[in-house]
Design an enzyme around this catalytic site. Sequence first.
Site, PDB file in Angstrom:
ATOM      1  N   ASP A 400       0.868  -1.112  -0.040  1.00  0.00           N
ATOM      2  CA  ASP A 400       0.067  -0.113  -0.104  1.00  0.00           C
ATOM      3  C   ASP A 400       0.986   1.216   0.089  1.00  0.00           C
ATOM      4  O   ASP A 400       2.228   1.174   0.189  1.00  0.00           O
ATOM      5  CB  ASP A 400      -0.847  -0.049   1.165  1.00  0.00           C
ATOM      6  CG  ASP A 400      -1.999   1.060   1.476  1.00  0.00           C
ATOM      7  OD1 ASP A 400      -2.417   1.625   0.366  1.00  0.00           O
ATOM      8  OD2 ASP A 400      -1.908   1.695   2.416  1.00  0.00           O
ATOM      9  N   GLY A 682      -5.175   3.434  -3.408  1.00  0.00           N
ATOM     10  CA  GLY A 682      -6.392   3.991  -3.857  1.00  0.00           C
ATOM     11  C   GLY A 682      -6.092   5.498  -4.397  1.00  0.00           C
ATOM     12  O   GLY A 682      -7.087   6.037  -4.687  1.00  0.00           O
ATOM     13  N   ASP A 683      -4.911   5.950  -4.406  1.00  0.00           N
ATOM     14  CA  ASP A 683      -4.542   7.210  -4.553  1.00  0.00           C
ATOM     15  C   ASP A 683      -4.784   7.513  -6.278  1.00  0.00           C
ATOM     16  O   ASP A 683      -4.634   6.577  -7.046  1.00  0.00           O
ATOM     17  CB  ASP A 683      -2.902   7.708  -4.149  1.00  0.00           C
ATOM     18  CG  ASP A 683      -3.237   8.125  -2.711  1.00  0.00           C
ATOM     19  OD1 ASP A 683      -4.410   8.781  -2.379  1.00  0.00           O
ATOM     20  OD2 ASP A 683      -2.093   8.200  -2.076  1.00  0.00           O
TER      21      ASP A 683
END
Length: 1323
Positions: A400, A682-683
């Site tokens: 992540d 998720g960026d």
Amino acid sequence: MGTKTQPQLAKDNERRIRANDKEFNSQFKYHNNYIKTSKYTLLTFLPFNLLEQFQRLANFYFLCLLVLQLIPAISSLTPVTTAIPLIGVLTLTAVKDAYDDIQRHLSDSQVNNRKSKTLRNGKLVEAKWSDVQVGDVIRLDNNQFVAADIMLLTTSEPSGLCFIETAELDGETNLKAKQCLMETTELGEQHDLLWSFNGEIICERPNNLLNKFEGTLIWRNQRFALDNDKILLRGCVLRNTQWCYGVVVFAGVDTKLMQNSGKTQFKSTGVDRLLNFIIIGIVLFLISICAFFALACAIWEGLIGQHFQLYLPWEHIIPQEMVASGATVIGLLVFFSYAIVLNTVVPISLYVSVEVIRFAQSFLINWDEEMYYARTQTYAKARTTTLNEELGQIQYIFSDKTGTLTQNIMTFNKCSINGRTYGDVYDLRTGELIEITEALAPVDFSANPHHESDFRWYDRTLLDAVRSDEPHAHNFFRLLALCHTVMAETVDGRLEYQAQSPDEAALVSAARNFGFVFRTRTPNSITIEVMGRLEEYELLHILDFNNVRKRMSVILRRGNSVVLYCKGADNVIYDRLHGGQEDLKARTQDHLNKFAGEGLRTLVLAERRLTEQYYSDWRLRQQEAALSMDSREQKLNAMYEEVESDMQLLGVTAIEDKLQDGVPKSIANLQSAGIKIWVLTGDKQETAINIGYSCQLLTDELVDVFIVDGSSVEEVEKQLRQFKESIKIFDRFRPGGSEALNHYNSDSSMDPMGVAMTQTSAFMQDPNGSTIPQPPPAISVVTFRWDAKIKDNKGGPDSAECTDLFGDAEKSEDGRRTAPSVVVDESTGFALVVNGHSLVHCLSPELETKFLDIASQCKAVICCRVTPLQKALVVELIKRAKNAVTLAIGDGANDVSMIKAAHIGVGISGQEGLQAVLSSDYAIAQFCYLERLLLVHGRWSYYRMCKFLRYFFYKNFAFTLCHCWYSLFCGFSAQTVFDPMFISVYNLFYTSLPVLALGVFEQDVSDKHSLEYPRLYAPGLKSELFNIREFIYSVLHGAFTSLILFLIPYGVYKDGVSHNGYILSDHMTLGAVVATILIVDNTAQIALYTSYWTIVNHITIWGSLIWYFVLDYFYNYVIGGPYVGSLTQAMKDLTFWVTMLITVVMLMAPVLAYKFYLLDVHPSLSDKIRQRSLKKVHSRVSSDVRRTPSSRRGRRSVRSGYAFAHQEGFGRLITSGKIMHKMPQDFAFPLGLGTKKTQALHNNLGDGVTHKQTPSTGHNHNNISSKNNNNTNLRHNHNNQIHSSMADIRRDGQSSSDMNQGSASTDELSPRAPCQDLDTINL
């Protein structure tokens, strides 16, 4: 009969809840809020655990053996020999399982016993979380965790707003705003009204979609639509809101948090799976041997044994009448007897030892002071004890970004104001750039009463400019203090900001420390304090951010002046500046390139002074557009475009998304070790790419960075096909290929001394203008060196790095140097960036193979805008298609499914919650500790386990196969050569401790060298240290040992007589002698096998040898064993000692010879490191990977992005007054990562002369149409593009600084083909 009616189908697909109506809700049997992750209870533990353990093949196998040993007719060994080890294994495993389950019970209890205020019979009572039911109305107070997924009813804030932190869910610490229905806000906190609320909620069934909710509220005969903004999810924390009430919609396992936890999978290591396969093979081998001996016994009994029944009578169950039948029955019984005798070839102690070693290795991880994070006082923790050696075989890391690679903390790093850059610190005497470290003293802001003690700024000149009332600096910081959506509040007399993103907080904080303090806001005003003086501005408009605009503006009035302040993406702002400031734009553009080259996130600031007349006219037209019923958004955007034009450039901010300490070095070392790293985040794309550069996952030396952003299957397939072609062309012209070598051989004019060649562009032209066909498409680096030829390494994995460190230049017999070897620079390669919507197509069956083919050839892969489920799907894809060992690391609940899907899950125990840690196999406090976890503990664990297994199988085959050779002399009767008690305790008492010490403490090189030479990790990637070949080698070695071990003593003692006249050829003497020599040989072998000696190794190895004689004496003389006196008598005779010496020498000589041969002829990298360590010669000084700012090269086509929110901002809420006194929704700005430029770099290759490149001047932003695809391989799309080439030939020993002299801008000299073409990124 079987078909369902429409109402029934609808009922299956929806969920109906009635508030405060327990009877209505109970008919649907919804789950309560009780969470259970434990496996056992007190009553079920014993049966369930035993059932689980006997599902393991080995345990069941030994249980069957134990049953066979209880049958006297076929067993020549006592059942104790199997019962004791089996009970020991079952007990040890049960204790470990019980401990793990107790920890789960404690964790469950802690969560279930949290208190929540619940409305019961009109009164607010405290209830445990586990007692909360679907339909209950619960109250949440500020800073309290949400107990279940609830529909928001009413809050303490105006307009029903509340603010939550979702760190437990997605790792993001910035606040998000939620808003309840206006119709329910009237309930307030009046308990009688809330208790009488009987609204019925019809919504979707439980699912794992965190950002989606669809439902309807039926209340007072009206229907109200419910979406995700009305829902608070379990695991969130209420912030900056006094209280709120809500109705429980999903509870317990139905909550989105638990639905995202994923299914817990049983994880086993590759060594475990190989062991299972090997054990099946050993069992088949055992059955074959037993069948052969059974057949041989039947033949022997039929031909010979029947004549000796007087001395060797047949059992009474054997048919006496027919010899053939009797011999057959004897053979059948002997089959089972040999199965029992030879069972030690798969000893149950193997599993005990493996569990003990893993358990001890876990404590070594837990106790490692080098992985202790002092700031949070957190040690690394091995949450499972069964996967340690898998840490030494990781091929793919899935990470992540937010909170894992970064701290999610933004710092104001540098800026450019009116064409002058600030933030760098120079030595006043030499003029050289000083690297900023913790030792450097920051600027003192203590004169400012509102300064923040943790704010760090090192360039004094900017503070001096502000204090000297420099107008440009004042304008710059005034814009930062006014153009934002931050909320201010006073806590304990201290002014604090609540920002929806860390980026905005960093900018407003910077303005505050420089004396431009944002104090407060109302729906129509903003108050700031400038150098101690209050300034109040009327807030006329907020022109809000969205993904198309990529900018935010505010229009303010103070006195008679109206001003527009704007901040946004560089390419967006530059297109809206007025003419006449070309010089300023050019200088600022250089600064933008410089900041981007350092991985900083940039933002351009501009202003426009408006006349009162123009503003009044524009406002009327804007109000008309806002009230228009037709194409309202388009008309409003046109009005925004009009006013946001002819702006004056003020400057640029540069924010650092602060990486966790040591991340670039860790990633570089892990990549050097051969591990591929994928970032799944998720960026936004720009943010992810910039972090990729900051942490050195992406580097300037990469050949190309491919971007997959197609929105359809056809577009994605086309992009993948183009990338595949680019890789093919590059591979064809890669250094070391036939064309490259032929070119080198044919070019006699080239200086052969240390040439470094760099080539770019898709096509080159000769002076006549004709195209030279088929050049390489992008950068390739060839290094001609005079290193020694790299030889094949049979003793361990060698590498180019090893040659770099230890290889000397070879000379031919006549003294001249040999021809240089061509080595490909390993820093070159490709990277792949995939958007979430494109990833959906990439994971589809038709494109899966193509995607994998390209991704597997890339050094790094970044997937952005991915959902938690997509993260898990990517991991599953690599596991399935590549059969690779995977590791997932994350810190939030959105990483849980990925962590559970990977072979190894690692949780970051940071500030973002503990959901990831609770689901992980290993927990560490910082990403940088992953380097040590893998390269040190993982490699050691794998190395130790493999060495343990090789030795274990060797010693057991050497021990067990002695029975096979003895069978040739005992009529295949299953008679044992050893004492039954010796057989029982051989693995448990005589040989267990030395091999355990080996498995726990052994190391080939130190932890320092393990980190210094990452290539040492390579054997684990290829499973080189223990595989079928190594197993067969151990078996053959053991078989050879057993043959020598039995035949030499048998030959000596057969018909032997001592000097006293005693007969030596008795069975017990032979057994005692062979057993003693076996123990001595085992001791010698493991002493030779041990590379790292500790006090424990000495005690266990030499102690076990002594323990053998002590225990043998105790058993035979004290207890009265059958072999009493056999060994004592044998040791009194010289024959015993000579026999032992000859046997041990014959066994050790080949092993020593082979070991010295490998060490001398084919040394492994670890061998060479040990030799160098012994000589105290340090051949390499480890250096940090991060380059100093002065040596960084700008990335020509990459522009840092500002972290915008994923949705539109809350400008309307601010101006409407709904959001006052509290914090707005996520709000930030996506910037493009760069502008498209063409290159015109010419190469002049002289005969042996080095020419420097002259960079093309100017900034041609619009040379390429913005309609072109934004993928970085656009240079292969030949339409409307200028192709260029560059050759950089440097003499050996020429300094890199010389290469940069005379260059106006290093931006144009990037040794990498254009990485991005990001103006047209589709957000």
